[in-house]
Design an enzyme around this catalytic site. Structure first.
Site, short mmCIF file in Angstrom:
data_model
loop_
_atom_site.label_atom_id
_atom_site.label_comp_id
_atom_site.label_asym_id
_atom_site.label_seq_id
_atom_site.Cartn_x
_atom_site.Cartn_y
_atom_site.Cartn_z
N ALA A 54 2.48 -1.63 -5.46
CA ALA A 54 3.39 -1.50 -5.38
C ALA A 54 4.35 -0.78 -5.98
CB ALA A 54 3.78 -2.96 -6.80
N GLY A 55 5.79 -1.19 -5.36
CA GLY A 55 7.27 -0.36 -5.59
C GLY A 55 7.75 0.93 -4.57
N ASP B 147 8.32 -1.55 -1.30
CA ASP B 147 8.78 -2.28 -0.93
C ASP B 147 9.30 -3.34 -2.49
OD1 ASP B 147 10.18 -4.21 0.74
OD2 ASP B 147 8.32 -5.43 2.21
N THR C 121 8.14 -4.68 -7.36
CA THR C 121 8.02 -5.79 -8.82
C THR C 121 9.58 -5.74 -8.65
OG1 THR C 121 6.61 -3.90 -10.16
CG2 THR C 121 8.13 -5.89 -11.56
N ASN D 161 9.20 9.18 -11.54
CA ASN D 161 10.02 7.72 -10.87
C ASN D 161 10.67 7.72 -12.16
OD1 ASN D 161 10.01 4.58 -10.64
ND2 ASN D 161 8.06 5.67 -10.46
N MET E 198 12.90 4.30 -11.65
CA MET E 198 14.16 3.65 -11.42
C MET E 198 13.99 2.72 -12.04
SD MET E 198 12.30 3.36 -6.75
CE MET E 198 13.34 3.73 -6.44
N PHE F 258 12.82 -0.53 -12.42
CA PHE F 258 12.66 -2.54 -11.51
C PHE F 258 13.79 -2.47 -11.39
CE2 PHE F 258 8.99 -3.48 -14.69
CZ PHE F 258 8.28 -3.16 -14.32
N SER G 36 5.17 0.17 -16.99
CA SER G 36 5.79 0.84 -16.19
C SER G 36 6.04 1.69 -17.18
CB SER G 36 7.29 -0.38 -15.18
OG SER G 36 8.03 1.03 -15.24
N ASN H 18 9.19 2.56 -17.69
CA ASN H 18 10.54 2.90 -17.19
C ASN H 18 11.29 1.77 -18.40
OD1 ASN H 18 10.38 5.14 -16.15
ND2 ASN H 18 9.47 4.54 -14.28
N THR H 19 10.62 0.58 -18.12
CA THR H 19 11.62 -0.54 -18.88
C THR H 19 10.76 -0.50 -21.04
OG1 THR H 19 11.52 -2.00 -17.22
CG2 THR H 19 11.60 -3.22 -19.16
N LYS I 92 -2.10 -5.23 -14.19
CA LYS I 92 -1.66 -3.38 -13.94
C LYS I 92 -1.25 -2.61 -15.21
CE LYS I 92 0.21 -0.13 -11.11
NZ LYS I 92 0.96 -0.25 -9.40
N ASN J 15 -1.43 2.57 -13.85
CA ASN J 15 0.19 2.62 -12.90
C ASN J 15 0.43 4.51 -13.67
OD1 ASN J 15 3.14 2.48 -12.50
ND2 ASN J 15 2.95 -0.12 -13.29
N TYR K 129 0.40 4.83 -3.35
CA TYR K 129 1.16 4.97 -3.07
C TYR K 129 2.43 6.59 -2.81
CZ TYR K 129 6.39 4.35 -3.82
OH TYR K 129 8.11 3.72 -3.90
C1 LIG Z 1 8.60 5.93 -6.47
C2 LIG Z 1 8.17 4.75 -7.13
C3 LIG Z 1 8.00 3.83 -8.04
C4 LIG Z 1 7.43 2.85 -8.30
N1 LIG Z 1 7.49 1.54 -8.57
C5 LIG Z 1 6.31 0.76 -8.78
C6 LIG Z 1 7.08 -0.98 -9.18
O1 LIG Z 1 8.28 -1.74 -9.37
N2 LIG Z 1 6.11 -1.73 -9.38
C7 LIG Z 1 4.24 -0.85 -9.86
O2 LIG Z 1 3.78 -1.78 -10.34
N3 LIG Z 1 4.01 0.46 -9.30
C8 LIG Z 1 5.63 1.28 -9.15
N4 LIG Z 1 4.82 1.72 -9.01
C9 LIG Z 1 3.58 2.48 -9.17
C10 LIG Z 1 2.45 2.43 -8.16
O3 LIG Z 1 2.18 1.29 -7.94
C11 LIG Z 1 1.00 3.56 -8.35
O4 LIG Z 1 0.16 2.97 -9.11
C12 LIG Z 1 1.09 4.20 -8.94
O5 LIG Z 1 2.33 5.56 -8.01
C13 LIG Z 1 0.41 5.46 -8.77
O6 LIG Z 1 -1.10 5.54 -7.35
P1 LIG Z 1 0.05 7.53 -6.72
O7 LIG Z 1 -0.80 8.63 -6.96
O8 LIG Z 1 -0.57 6.17 -5.38
O9 LIG Z 1 1.43 6.98 -6.49
C14 LIG Z 1 5.94 3.60 -7.99
C15 LIG Z 1 5.83 4.71 -7.78
C16 LIG Z 1 5.76 5.22 -7.71
C17 LIG Z 1 5.86 7.13 -6.54
#
Ligand SMILES: Cc1cc2nc3c(=O)[nH]c(=O)nc-3n(C[C@H](O)[C@H](O)[C@H](O)COP(=O)(O)O)c2cc1C
Length: 348
Positions: free
Chosen positions: A68-69, A71, A92, A117, A119, A121, A182, A184-185, A220, A248, A319
């Site tokens: 997630a995150g 798209d 999300t 990040n 961001m 949401f 997250s 960030n909330t 998550k 996450n 991701y």
């Molecule tokens: C820029 C960015 C935005 C993300 N936004 C979300 C999100 O909106 N919702 C979510 O559940 N996880 C979000 N994630 C977390 C990823 O889904 C993932 O769980 C996390 O980055 C760990 O995997 P990775 O090490 O392969 O990146 C985000 C990660 C990144 C880098």
């Protein structure tokens, strides 16, 4: 091809602001997915080996999904589905649109192969996501939708906020990921607490049970949860019947140079791998096969994906790996999984 990405394309992309590049990638994907021949060509180039698996009643072509995150507005799903993934997790998405935190809010830690990040949401809201999905579905692979809480909604109001989001998006998701992790909330992590989590999940599960098609849920979780917290979440997952996504991003900066301590937000990528795997192992041990697990955090190659599957995940997600390794990552991971499956004689 992936050599070309790392030597040329990544160099170029990494010379621009991370969020700007990400937005440009999503916008390009939205255009490309409308051009059927181009979309088919991409799918052909990125096609990954099949390794069918059924999890929570859903059939997946292979166990490697998009996390997630990537798209957030569910707008580029048709293009992304062509990159070899076994499934996509979009969002999300929150009920109402919201701008997220002030920019800059995404940072590359190139020397650590990581991203921070904050961001918050940022997304166009549930109705906009529904409109996009209306035009893009069905896709040849399952699509999970990650739902979250609006920043201006109190922690007490969270169950209603999530429920309303679910109602708008229910018909579009193969499964729903409930994002309580997250960093960030404000206060979002408090939804890991036993009674709060029960009050959150109860209405979501009841709503799904009342629909024609009952769809599965995954919570998550954060890698920053103490052991007692992990035990509580797994107990509830087994009792109420939902899966878990481990994990996450982390608020910890232990695994990166001290310079990054002053950057707030969630850390992902290679330095997250160890912490995410440790939570995954603990969850798998406590769950004893009763709770489906999706592993996320630090997968950059086939061995890292296999490691999570061996630790007890049924599916995995990427991701940061996609950002650092390029669009053929899933194909490469699947090549490795296919080889090791043949090596051990395990059948799909
Ligand atoms: C820029 C960015 C935005 C993300 N936004 C979300 C999100 O909106 N919702 C979510 O559940 N996880 C979000 N994630 C977390 C990823 O889904 C993932 O769980 C996390 O980055 C760990 O995997 P990775 O090490 O392969 O990146 C985000 C990660 C990144 C880098």
């Amino acid at each position: 091809m992936s050599f070309l990405y790392k030597k040329l394309v990544r160099q170029l992309l990494f010379s621009f602001n991370p969020e700007l590049v990400h937005d440009a990638v999503i916008k390009s994907a939205c255009v490309l997915q409308r051009l059927a021949p181009l979309n088919s060509l991409v799918s052909l180039l990125a096609r990954a080996k099949d390794m069918p698996v059924t999890v929570a009643g859903i059939d997946f072509r292979n166990p490697v999904g998009l996390a997630a995150g990537f798209d957030k507005n569910c707008e580029a799903a048709r293009f992304l589905a062509g990159l070899g993934f076994g499934f996509l997790e979009l969002g999300t998405v929150t009920l109402r649109p919201q701008p997220g935190n002030p920019k800059p809010r995404v940072f590359r830690l190139r020397e650590s192969k990581a991203i921070i990040n904050r961001m918050g949401f940022n997304n166009a809201g549930a109705w906009d996501a529904a409109r996009s999905l209306e035009g893009l579905l069905p896709l040849p692979i399952p699509v999970g939708i990650s739902i979250g809480k609006n920043a201006d909604c109190s922690i007490e109001g969270a169950p209603q906020n999530y429920l309303e989001t679910l109602k708008v998006l229910y018909s579009y998701g193969s499964y729903f990921a409930v994002n309580i992790s997250s960093p960030n909330t404000l206060q979002l992590h408090r939804l890991h607490e036993g009674e709060r989590l029960r009050r959150l999940m109860g209405p979501l599960l009841s709503y799904a049970a009342g629909q024609g098609r009952v769809k599965p849920f995954f919570i998550k979780i954060t890698p920053d949860l103490p052991d007692a917290g992990i035990e509580g979440v797994v107990r509830l997952a087994a009792e109420l019947g939902f899966g878990l996504i481990t994990t996450n991003t982390t608020a910890s900066r232990d695994a990166v140079p001290p310079y990054w301590r002053s950057y707030e937000g969630g850390l992902s990528g290679l330095p997250l791998r160890k912490a995410a795997n440790s939570v995954l192992s603990r969850v798998a041990a406590l769950a004893g096969g009763r709770v489906p697990i999706i592993g996320s955090g630090g997968i950059f190659d086939g061995p890292a994906a296999l490691e999570k599957l061996d630790l007890g995940a049924s599916l995995v997600q990427v991701y940061s790996g996609l950002v650092y390794e390029g669009p053929l990552l899933v194909k490469e991971i699947m090549k490795h999984l296919d080889r090791s499956r043949r090596g051990t004689g395990v059948s799909g």
